[in-house]
Design a protein around this motif. Sequence first.
Motif, PDB file in Angstrom:
ATOM      1  N   GLY A 106       0.840  -1.192   0.000  1.00 32.94           N
ATOM      2  CA  GLY A 106       0.000   0.000   0.000  1.00 32.94           C
ATOM      3  C   GLY A 106       0.873   1.240   0.000  1.00 32.94           C
ATOM      4  N   VAL A 107       0.266   2.392   0.287  1.00 30.95           N
ATOM      5  CA  VAL A 107       1.060   3.620   0.321  1.00 30.95           C
ATOM      6  C   VAL A 107       2.051   3.552   1.469  1.00 30.95           C
ATOM      7  N   PRO A 108       3.227   4.163   1.308  1.00 31.14           N
ATOM      8  CA  PRO A 108       4.216   4.134   2.391  1.00 31.14           C
ATOM      9  C   PRO A 108       3.659   4.716   3.679  1.00 31.14           C
ATOM     10  N   LYS A 109       3.958   4.047   4.792  1.00 33.96           N
ATOM     11  CA  LYS A 109       3.506   4.494   6.109  1.00 33.96           C
ATOM     12  C   LYS A 109       4.693   5.021   6.902  1.00 33.96           C
ATOM     13  N   GLY A 110       4.430   6.059   7.689  1.00 28.65           N
ATOM     14  CA  GLY A 110       5.473   6.617   8.533  1.00 28.65           C
ATOM     15  C   GLY A 110       5.634   5.802   9.804  1.00 28.65           C
ATOM     16  N   VAL A 111       6.828   5.283  10.030  1.00 30.12           N
ATOM     17  CA  VAL A 111       7.133   4.485  11.221  1.00 30.12           C
ATOM     18  C   VAL A 111       7.817   5.403  12.236  1.00 30.12           C
ATOM     19  N   VAL A 112       7.175   5.597  13.371  1.00 32.54           N
ATOM     20  CA  VAL A 112       7.698   6.502  14.393  1.00 32.54           C
ATOM     21  C   VAL A 112       8.622   5.719  15.331  1.00 32.54           C
ATOM     22  N   LEU A 113       9.879   6.133  15.385  1.00 31.37           N
ATOM     23  CA  LEU A 113      10.875   5.485  16.244  1.00 31.37           C
ATOM     24  C   LEU A 113      11.260   6.441  17.364  1.00 31.37           C
ATOM     25  N   SER A 114      11.141   5.956  18.584  1.00 29.11           N
ATOM     26  CA  SER A 114      11.458   6.794  19.738  1.00 29.11           C
ATOM     27  C   SER A 114      12.943   6.770  20.056  1.00 29.11           C
ATOM     28  N   LYS A 115      13.367   7.753  20.853  1.00 31.91           N
ATOM     29  CA  LYS A 115      14.759   7.787  21.309  1.00 31.91           C
ATOM     30  C   LYS A 115      15.082   6.528  22.112  1.00 31.91           C
ATOM     31  N   GLY A 116      14.162   6.131  22.974  1.00 37.58           N
ATOM     32  CA  GLY A 116      14.402   4.966  23.816  1.00 37.58           C
ATOM     33  C   GLY A 116      14.553   3.695  23.025  1.00 37.58           C
ATOM     34  N   ALA A 117      13.734   3.525  21.966  1.00 35.37           N
ATOM     35  CA  ALA A 117      13.830   2.321  21.137  1.00 35.37           C
ATOM     36  C   ALA A 117      15.181   2.263  20.436  1.00 35.37           C
ATOM     37  N   ILE A 118      15.621   3.402  19.913  1.00 33.91           N
ATOM     38  CA  ILE A 118      16.904   3.448  19.205  1.00 33.91           C
ATOM     39  C   ILE A 118      18.055   3.148  20.158  1.00 33.91           C
ATOM     40  N   VAL A 119      18.035   3.768  21.338  1.00 33.71           N
ATOM     41  CA  VAL A 119      19.099   3.551  22.313  1.00 33.71           C
ATOM     42  C   VAL A 119      19.129   2.088  22.766  1.00 33.71           C
ATOM     43  N   ALA A 120      17.962   1.521  23.050  1.00 27.15           N
ATOM     44  CA  ALA A 120      17.901   0.123  23.495  1.00 27.15           C
ATOM     45  C   ALA A 120      18.480  -0.795  22.436  1.00 27.15           C
ATOM     46  N   ASP A 121      18.178  -0.511  21.176  1.00 26.36           N
ATOM     47  CA  ASP A 121      18.660  -1.367  20.101  1.00 26.36           C
ATOM     48  C   ASP A 121      20.169  -1.240  19.917  1.00 26.36           C
ATOM     49  N   LEU A 122      20.669  -0.015  19.899  1.00 28.82           N
ATOM     50  CA  LEU A 122      22.096   0.182  19.681  1.00 28.82           C
ATOM     51  C   LEU A 122      22.917  -0.393  20.835  1.00 28.82           C
ATOM     52  N   ASP A 123      22.429  -0.256  22.046  1.00 30.14           N
ATOM     53  CA  ASP A 123      23.159  -0.820  23.185  1.00 30.14           C
ATOM     54  C   ASP A 123      23.169  -2.346  23.142  1.00 30.14           C
ATOM     55  N   ALA A 124      22.049  -2.940  22.719  1.00 24.97           N
ATOM     56  CA  ALA A 124      22.002  -4.403  22.602  1.00 24.97           C
ATOM     57  C   ALA A 124      22.945  -4.886  21.508  1.00 24.97           C
ATOM     58  N   LEU A 125      23.008  -4.165  20.392  1.00 22.84           N
ATOM     59  CA  LEU A 125      23.903  -4.549  19.308  1.00 22.84           C
ATOM     60  C   LEU A 125      25.365  -4.345  19.692  1.00 22.84           C
TER      61      LEU A 125
END
Length: 433
Positions: A106-125
Amino acid sequence: MGAAGAVAADLAGWGPVPAFAVTATASLETVAAVVGGLLAGVPCVPVPPDAGPVERGHILRDSGARLLEVDFARRAPSPGPLPSADAAGAGAGDPALILYTSGTTGVPKGVVLSKGAIVADLDALAGAWEWGAQDVLVHGLPLFHVHGLVLGVLGALRTGSRLLHTGRPTPEAYAAAAAAGGSLYFGVPTVWSRIAAAPEAAAALSGARLLVSGSAALPTPVFRDLERLTGHRVVERYGMTETLITVSGRAGGEVAPGTVGTALAGVTTRVVAEPGAEIGELQVKGPTLFSGYLGRPEATAAAYTGDGWFRTGDIASVDGEGVHRIVGRASTDMIKSGGYRIGAGEVENALLDHPQVREAAVVGVPDADLGERIVAFVVAEGVSGGELTDFVAARLSVHKRPREVRFITAVPRNAMGKPQKRRLLEGEEQGRA
């Protein structure tokens, strides 16, 4: 930080805005824009630089973002340090990025990423890959996707590692980066396939610490060629724009071709399969998940199960050690043939083991007798369809063999190297018209 400070000052001068957009070229201007947005507390919307007027217009209208032109030569004092926004801290839920999906359903949807989600992911990686300030990260990926922007730019800032962006992810550029101390390399399968086909460039990466592949499945032959040429077993990871990276192989751990490792710290996964089936839909929970689709509460709700698990739409299996194997997308890669549920990825890997096969894409086509028949589209020379069918049948269960093999010049792929199977299926529909 001076250029980012100038961006933050510009955003402050605009007054309250829901978001701002930047044409996300592979440049310092894009980096300054993203960091400036974090400093100002205004979410950034990266727009692909090759987006046509319809796509660009949709992104700007849907997000309500105003396009910001960035001049990296401009400098201004930073309004403060980058917010740490740890997963439990104040501001963790504030939006940092709005990334638009590819629009395949379908039409592209905007995915909202929070600061906390990004930090949690980068720290886990960082933990999984032993990624730190001692590393020199090398990649040449676009800066409007999770892979190139979140991992490849914000990851370097979070861990303190140096970043060497090659402009284009060519074998020659990756090899040259080795002389600059490149230790951690990111690439998509197309990049790694081209490097594997350039032995001298591949050999230059032997001194690296870790090679990471993502955004699509790495073909087993490419994995094996890189191991032979570089001495490294490439680590694969799995994720989506909506979830960030949730599963990955580990630095120093056991790595097997066709697998994407185990769940990252804080992430839980489950496979929901029909009784007796070995594969099913992969569903995830954890702190790395998105905040929702921008302005689409119904689509956000539909993305979750009733008990709160995110539906990835990907078909997977998990072994007793928690190692994940992604079979493919439920919409195109789960084939129901003759009462069996068959993952297209397993058949593709079997085909790719044949020395004459360079590319393979397997789909299910409606069949009056079987429900769906397995059709393999392959790029190969010097081998017949019957030989390939027998080759697969000798390695997998007989019911997983292709009922039909079609030879093509190339498997259609998107910018991140993911096969676009719907285009193959469209061709099938046109052929029947």
